[in-house]
Scaffold this motif. Structure first.
Motif, PDB file in Angstrom:
ATOM      1  N   ALA A 127       0.829  -1.207   0.000  1.00 41.49           N
ATOM      2  CA  ALA A 127       0.000   0.000   0.000  1.00 41.49           C
ATOM      3  C   ALA A 127       0.866   1.262   0.000  1.00 41.49           C
ATOM      4  O   ALA A 127       0.556   2.239  -0.697  1.00 41.49           O
ATOM      5  CB  ALA A 127      -0.937  -0.004   1.204  1.00 41.49           C
ATOM      6  N   ASP A 128       1.948   1.249   0.769  1.00 42.16           N
ATOM      7  CA  ASP A 128       2.857   2.406   0.782  1.00 42.16           C
ATOM      8  C   ASP A 128       3.502   2.608  -0.582  1.00 42.16           C
ATOM      9  O   ASP A 128       3.653   3.739  -1.042  1.00 42.16           O
ATOM     10  CB  ASP A 128       3.937   2.225   1.843  1.00 42.16           C
ATOM     11  N   ARG A 129       3.893   1.528  -1.247  1.00 42.33           N
ATOM     12  CA  ARG A 129       4.531   1.622  -2.564  1.00 42.33           C
ATOM     13  C   ARG A 129       3.528   2.109  -3.602  1.00 42.33           C
ATOM     14  O   ARG A 129       3.863   2.922  -4.460  1.00 42.33           O
ATOM     15  CB  ARG A 129       5.098   0.248  -2.930  1.00 42.33           C
ATOM     16  N   ILE A 130       2.284   1.644  -3.538  1.00 44.34           N
ATOM     17  CA  ILE A 130       1.264   2.060  -4.497  1.00 44.34           C
ATOM     18  C   ILE A 130       0.901   3.535  -4.303  1.00 44.34           C
ATOM     19  O   ILE A 130       0.690   4.260  -5.265  1.00 44.34           O
ATOM     20  CB  ILE A 130       0.003   1.173  -4.352  1.00 44.34           C
ATOM     21  N   ARG A 131       0.858   3.993  -3.062  1.00 49.34           N
ATOM     22  CA  ARG A 131       0.546   5.400  -2.784  1.00 49.34           C
ATOM     23  C   ARG A 131       1.712   6.329  -3.098  1.00 49.34           C
ATOM     24  O   ARG A 131       1.522   7.506  -3.333  1.00 49.34           O
ATOM     25  CB  ARG A 131       0.193   5.584  -1.306  1.00 49.34           C
ATOM     26  N   GLY A 132       2.937   5.801  -3.034  1.00 49.09           N
ATOM     27  CA  GLY A 132       4.111   6.630  -3.266  1.00 49.09           C
ATOM     28  C   GLY A 132       4.675   7.218  -1.991  1.00 49.09           C
ATOM     29  O   GLY A 132       5.471   8.157  -2.021  1.00 49.09           O
ATOM     30  N   LYS A 133       4.294   6.654  -0.831  1.00 52.81           N
ATOM     31  CA  LYS A 133       4.749   7.191   0.449  1.00 52.81           C
ATOM     32  C   LYS A 133       6.225   6.935   0.690  1.00 52.81           C
ATOM     33  O   LYS A 133       6.818   7.560   1.560  1.00 52.81           O
ATOM     34  CB  LYS A 133       3.939   6.588   1.595  1.00 52.81           C
ATOM     35  N   ASP A 134       6.833   6.049  -0.082  1.00 50.33           N
ATOM     36  CA  ASP A 134       8.249   5.760   0.083  1.00 50.33           C
ATOM     37  C   ASP A 134       9.117   6.695  -0.757  1.00 50.33           C
ATOM     38  O   ASP A 134      10.340   6.599  -0.722  1.00 50.33           O
ATOM     39  CB  ASP A 134       8.536   4.303  -0.287  1.00 50.33           C
ATOM     40  N   LYS A 135       8.508   7.608  -1.494  1.00 48.88           N
ATOM     41  CA  LYS A 135       9.251   8.536  -2.350  1.00 48.88           C
ATOM     42  C   LYS A 135       9.355   9.909  -1.682  1.00 48.88           C
ATOM     43  O   LYS A 135       8.441  10.327  -0.971  1.00 48.88           O
ATOM     44  CB  LYS A 135       8.546   8.692  -3.698  1.00 48.88           C
ATOM     45  N   PRO A 136      10.435  10.629  -1.928  1.00 49.66           N
ATOM     46  CA  PRO A 136      10.560  11.978  -1.353  1.00 49.66           C
ATOM     47  C   PRO A 136       9.586  12.975  -1.978  1.00 49.66           C
ATOM     48  O   PRO A 136       9.363  14.037  -1.426  1.00 49.66           O
ATOM     49  CB  PRO A 136      12.010  12.365  -1.644  1.00 49.66           C
ATOM     50  N   THR A 137       8.983  12.622  -3.114  1.00 50.17           N
ATOM     51  CA  THR A 137       8.043  13.516  -3.777  1.00 50.17           C
ATOM     52  C   THR A 137       6.597  13.230  -3.392  1.00 50.17           C
ATOM     53  O   THR A 137       5.676  13.677  -4.074  1.00 50.17           O
ATOM     54  CB  THR A 137       8.177  13.368  -5.307  1.00 50.17           C
ATOM     55  N   PHE A 138       6.357  12.511  -2.293  1.00 50.73           N
ATOM     56  CA  PHE A 138       4.996  12.134  -1.898  1.00 50.73           C
ATOM     57  C   PHE A 138       4.128  13.362  -1.694  1.00 50.73           C
ATOM     58  O   PHE A 138       4.494  14.308  -0.991  1.00 50.73           O
ATOM     59  CB  PHE A 138       5.011  11.303  -0.615  1.00 50.73           C
ATOM     60  N   THR A 139       2.973  13.336  -2.340  1.00 54.39           N
ATOM     61  CA  THR A 139       1.963  14.370  -2.185  1.00 54.39           C
ATOM     62  C   THR A 139       0.636  13.651  -1.964  1.00 54.39           C
ATOM     63  O   THR A 139       0.241  12.821  -2.776  1.00 54.39           O
ATOM     64  CB  THR A 139       1.870  15.245  -3.456  1.00 54.39           C
ATOM     65  N   PRO A 140      -0.067  13.932  -0.859  1.00 53.26           N
ATOM     66  CA  PRO A 140      -1.268  13.164  -0.530  1.00 53.26           C
ATOM     67  C   PRO A 140      -2.384  13.221  -1.568  1.00 53.26           C
ATOM     68  O   PRO A 140      -3.131  12.273  -1.715  1.00 53.26           O
ATOM     69  CB  PRO A 140      -1.745  13.782   0.781  1.00 53.26           C
ATOM     70  N   HIS A 141      -2.496  14.325  -2.307  1.00 55.57           N
ATOM     71  CA  HIS A 141      -3.607  14.478  -3.236  1.00 55.57           C
ATOM     72  C   HIS A 141      -3.274  14.065  -4.664  1.00 55.57           C
ATOM     73  O   HIS A 141      -4.059  14.284  -5.578  1.00 55.57           O
ATOM     74  CB  HIS A 141      -4.108  15.929  -3.226  1.00 55.57           C
ATOM     75  N   THR A 142      -2.092  13.450  -4.877  1.00 53.65           N
ATOM     76  CA  THR A 142      -1.660  13.055  -6.209  1.00 53.65           C
ATOM     77  C   THR A 142      -1.252  11.592  -6.211  1.00 53.65           C
ATOM     78  O   THR A 142      -0.671  11.095  -5.259  1.00 53.65           O
ATOM     79  CB  THR A 142      -0.455  13.913  -6.661  1.00 53.65           C
ATOM     80  N   ASP A 143      -1.537  10.911  -7.305  1.00 56.41           N
ATOM     81  CA  ASP A 143      -1.141   9.516  -7.457  1.00 56.41           C
ATOM     82  C   ASP A 143       0.294   9.470  -7.985  1.00 56.41           C
ATOM     83  O   ASP A 143       0.529   9.551  -9.180  1.00 56.41           O
ATOM     84  CB  ASP A 143      -2.093   8.812  -8.418  1.00 56.41           C
ATOM     85  N   GLY A 144       1.250   9.339  -7.075  1.00 63.23           N
ATOM     86  CA  GLY A 144       2.654   9.316  -7.457  1.00 63.23           C
ATOM     87  C   GLY A 144       3.320   7.985  -7.191  1.00 63.23           C
ATOM     88  O   GLY A 144       4.540   7.881  -7.192  1.00 63.23           O
TER      89      GLY A 144
END
Length: 144
Positions: free
Chosen positions: A33-50
């Protein structure tokens, strides 16, 4: 100092393959889930699918702790009186093991349009083979 916000045009989506053999269901689902949301990236933005795409193989070899193998149940309801259907974990594992991992990850994603869009980046398969070889996915071993 300026806060940068990731735009959907700037997001880069990579592909990863995870082998679910002998992994604990909940711990693996958190990492996916963290990888799919992009929470492991420094560019994580809650309102964007990164986030990235994740392909899970060997879904039938997933493990659970404690007495969940015998006691855990999955519920569906038809919205009619008496329409509750119950299935045990071990029956679902025999019939459709992909459903187990999908439901665990879906429960950890946002409950909105963005969460539905992110969920589409999860691909779960029974067995070793998957049809995503052309994307050249990287092998990912999450530290659990």
């Amino acid at each position: 100092m300026k806060t940068l916000s990731l735009r959907k045009e700037d997001a880069q989506h990579d592909w990863y393959v995870v082998d679910a053999s002998d992994k604990i269901l909940g711990r693996l689902a958190v990492k996916i889930a963290d990888r799919i949301r992009g929470k492991d990236k420094p560019t994580f933005t809650p309102h964007t699918d990164g986030g990235d795409y994740v392909v899970v193989i060997n879904a039938e070899k997933i493990q659970v702790t404690g007495k969940k193998y015998d006691d855990k149940k999955y519920y569906t309801h038809s919205l009619y009186p008496g329409g509750l259907k119950t299935k045990a974990f071990k029956d679902v594992l025999d019939d459709k093991p992909e459903y187990i991992i999908e439901e665990a990850v879906k429960g950890m994603l946002p409950k909105n349009k963005l969460g539905k869009q992110m969920f589409k980046k999860l691909k779960v398969y029974k067995g070793e083979s998957h049809p995503h070889e052309s994307q050249e996915p990287q092998i990912w071993e999450p530290k659990i």
